[in-house]
Design an enzyme around this catalytic site. Structure first.
Site, PDB file in Angstrom:
ATOM      1  N   TYR A 173       0.832  -1.202   0.000  1.00  0.00           N
ATOM      2  CA  TYR A 173       0.000   0.000   0.000  1.00  0.00           C
ATOM      3  C   TYR A 173       0.867   1.254   0.000  1.00  0.00           C
ATOM      4  O   TYR A 173       2.090   1.175   0.207  1.00  0.00           O
ATOM      5  CB  TYR A 173      -0.953  -0.002   1.210  1.00  0.00           C
TER       6      TYR A 173
ATOM      7  N   LYS B  56       6.421  -1.859   1.712  1.00  0.00           N
ATOM      8  CA  LYS B  56       5.259  -1.292   2.403  1.00  0.00           C
ATOM      9  C   LYS B  56       4.116  -2.307   2.323  1.00  0.00           C
ATOM     10  O   LYS B  56       3.123  -2.137   1.604  1.00  0.00           O
ATOM     11  CB  LYS B  56       4.886   0.072   1.804  1.00  0.00           C
TER      12      LYS B  56
ATOM     13  N   LEU C 142      11.294   1.118   6.808  1.00  0.00           N
ATOM     14  CA  LEU C 142      10.730   1.672   5.585  1.00  0.00           C
ATOM     15  C   LEU C 142      11.469   2.968   5.267  1.00  0.00           C
ATOM     16  O   LEU C 142      11.645   3.806   6.153  1.00  0.00           O
ATOM     17  CB  LEU C 142       9.241   1.971   5.779  1.00  0.00           C
TER      18      LEU C 142
ATOM     19  N   ARG D 170      -8.299 -19.844  -2.776  1.00  0.00           N
ATOM     20  CA  ARG D 170      -7.266 -19.708  -1.736  1.00  0.00           C
ATOM     21  C   ARG D 170      -6.192 -20.799  -1.848  1.00  0.00           C
ATOM     22  O   ARG D 170      -6.496 -21.992  -1.782  1.00  0.00           O
ATOM     23  CB  ARG D 170      -7.906 -19.762  -0.340  1.00  0.00           C
TER      24      ARG D 170
ATOM     25  N   ARG E 149       8.417   4.179  -4.755  1.00  0.00           N
ATOM     26  CA  ARG E 149       8.411   3.156  -3.692  1.00  0.00           C
ATOM     27  C   ARG E 149       7.359   2.082  -3.960  1.00  0.00           C
ATOM     28  O   ARG E 149       7.587   0.898  -3.690  1.00  0.00           O
ATOM     29  CB  ARG E 149       8.180   3.824  -2.322  1.00  0.00           C
TER      30      ARG E 149
ATOM     31  N   HIS F 262      -1.693 -20.800  -0.991  1.00  0.00           N
ATOM     32  CA  HIS F 262      -0.533 -19.948  -0.696  1.00  0.00           C
ATOM     33  C   HIS F 262       0.278 -19.630  -1.949  1.00  0.00           C
ATOM     34  O   HIS F 262       0.808 -18.537  -2.104  1.00  0.00           O
ATOM     35  CB  HIS F 262       0.383 -20.618   0.338  1.00  0.00           C
TER      36      HIS F 262
ATOM     37  N   GLU G 268      12.567   2.255  13.867  1.00  0.00           N
ATOM     38  CA  GLU G 268      11.658   3.339  13.467  1.00  0.00           C
ATOM     39  C   GLU G 268      10.456   3.295  14.402  1.00  0.00           C
ATOM     40  O   GLU G 268      10.495   2.631  15.427  1.00  0.00           O
ATOM     41  CB  GLU G 268      11.253   3.187  11.995  1.00  0.00           C
TER      42      GLU G 268
HETATM   43  N1  PDD Z   1       3.098   5.168   7.322  1.00  0.00           N
HETATM   44  N2  PDD Z   1       7.756   3.748   8.672  1.00  0.00           N
HETATM   45  C1  PDD Z   1       6.605   3.064   8.696  1.00  0.00           C
HETATM   46  C2  PDD Z   1       6.563   1.731   9.339  1.00  0.00           C
HETATM   47  C3  PDD Z   1       5.444   3.646   8.120  1.00  0.00           C
HETATM   48  O1  PDD Z   1       4.292   2.967   8.132  1.00  0.00           O
HETATM   49  C4  PDD Z   1       5.525   4.943   7.549  1.00  0.00           C
HETATM   50  C5  PDD Z   1       4.336   5.617   6.926  1.00  0.00           C
HETATM   51  C6  PDD Z   1       6.765   5.599   7.558  1.00  0.00           C
HETATM   52  C7  PDD Z   1       6.946   6.972   6.947  1.00  0.00           C
HETATM   53  O2  PDD Z   1       6.839   6.915   5.556  1.00  0.00           O
HETATM   54  P1  PDD Z   1       6.403   8.189   4.700  1.00  0.00           P
HETATM   55  O3  PDD Z   1       7.292   9.295   5.117  1.00  0.00           O
HETATM   56  O4  PDD Z   1       6.625   7.752   3.308  1.00  0.00           O
HETATM   57  O5  PDD Z   1       4.949   8.459   5.015  1.00  0.00           O
HETATM   58  C8  PDD Z   1       7.863   4.980   8.127  1.00  0.00           C
HETATM   59  C9  PDD Z   1       1.893   5.632   6.667  1.00  0.00           C
HETATM   60  C10 PDD Z   1       1.693   7.105   6.788  1.00  0.00           C
HETATM   61  C11 PDD Z   1       0.718   4.810   7.159  1.00  0.00           C
HETATM   62  O6  PDD Z   1       0.907   3.602   7.288  1.00  0.00           O
HETATM   63  O7  PDD Z   1      -0.368   5.346   7.379  1.00  0.00           O
END
Ligand code: PDD
Length: 291
Positions: free
Chosen positions: A35, A149, A205, A103, A54, A105, A181
């Protein structure tokens, strides 16, 4: 937050109520997809290229083949804003799943990915931007491919809920004491005029706002050291802050109840907030007024 009526489904624009999925959808059954969340200011995307790049990196990493080019996809996203006549602050959510199939895997054969995107209002959180937020620390129990992501957010959801239950905004995640993070943001520590943050390995991320911060620090002449800091380092920190598309550059003023910089947002954090507002063409310059 209200959602706008027109959504993107595959390459078509439809009303949000007409989107349906079969029960056997791989995002629903396996979390088999990825996403993106993109910030919108006054009806315009911020850091669109970074997010689309990304998105392509994430799909490639999990072997989903997209049926359009980056340029074609950006055009579709612009069209989505146009069709909704969006002019206010908001965000876009979009996801790509491997598709719908019985379904199993194993990847299905000859199935197209499912893609949808919608936009909704999201005002800037001026209170947290101004005053900063409290966070907890939490073990990072996620997998080793956090650069993707992925839709699999259970560890992130559990950590964020734990923070919420302690009246905190976020959870700073760590592996054996080394900070990676936050549950949905990147995190940084400031000490003696230098910014420290985890290198962009598979364990975090690479945030699009972080990419912008990497530009800001060059212009401001502030050293950014890509080195993980530890939980002990937090006790000695001058400043802490986090970044994400929804949180922008948000000061962190307490960690597990310990005040950072006497509970006040720090000077380097403020400089980055001002740089962010300039870069995103935010006309009100609210941060500048209270910095
Ligand atoms: N999240 N790290 C993680 C685990 C994240 O889920 C996000 C963003 C970031 C920051 O990424 P960016 O600067 O590209 O938004 C870092 C989004 C906002 C969310 O899951 O809603």
């Amino acid at each position: 937050m209200s959602m706008y009526p027109v959504i993107l489904s595959q390459t078509k624009f439809i009303h949000r109520d007409s989107l349906t999925f079969p029960i056997e959808e791989r995002a629903l059954q396996f979390g088999d997809g990825i996403y993106e969340v993109i910030r919108i200011y006054k009806g315009k995307y911020y850091l669109l290229d970074e997010h689309v790049d990304r998105l392509f990196r994430s799909t490639e990493a999990i072997k989903i083949k997209l049926l359009f080019t980056k340029k074609e996809f950006k055009n579709l996203l612009h069209e989505l804003l146009k069709r909704n006549e969006m002019t206010e602050d908001g965000k876009l959510y979009m996801q790509v799943s491997r598709g719908s199939a019985p379904r199993d895997h194993v990847f299905p054969k000859d199935v197209d990915p499912n893609i949808y995107a919608y936009v909704q209002t999201q005002p800037r959180n001026l209170v947290t931007l101004k005053n900063g937020v409290s966070v907890i620390t939490h073990r990072d129990i996620r997998w080793e491919n956090c650069f993707i992501k992925s839709l699999n957010l259970l560890p992130n959801v559990m950590a964020k809920q734990e923070a919420k239950e302690q009246n905190c905004y976020e959870a700073i995640l760590h592996r054996d004491g080394r900070v990676t993070e936050c549950s949905s943001a990147n995190v940084y520590l400031v000490k003696d005029g230098k910014i420290y943050t985890h290198p962009t390995t598979n364990n975090i991320l690479h945030g699009c706002v972080r990419m912008a911060v990497e530009r800001f620090v060059q212009e401001l002449g502030i050293p950014l050291i890509e080195e993980a800091f530890t939980l002990e380092d937090i006790n000695e920190a001058d400043e802490l802050f986090l970044t994400s598309s929804t949180s922008e550059v948000t000061p962190i003023v307490t960690v597990d109840g310990l005040a950072i910089n006497n509970g006040e947002p720090g000077n380097i954090t403020r400089q980055l907030q001002v740089a962010y507002e300039k870069d995103a063409n935010i006309v009100e310059n609210l941060i500048e007024n209270y910095a």
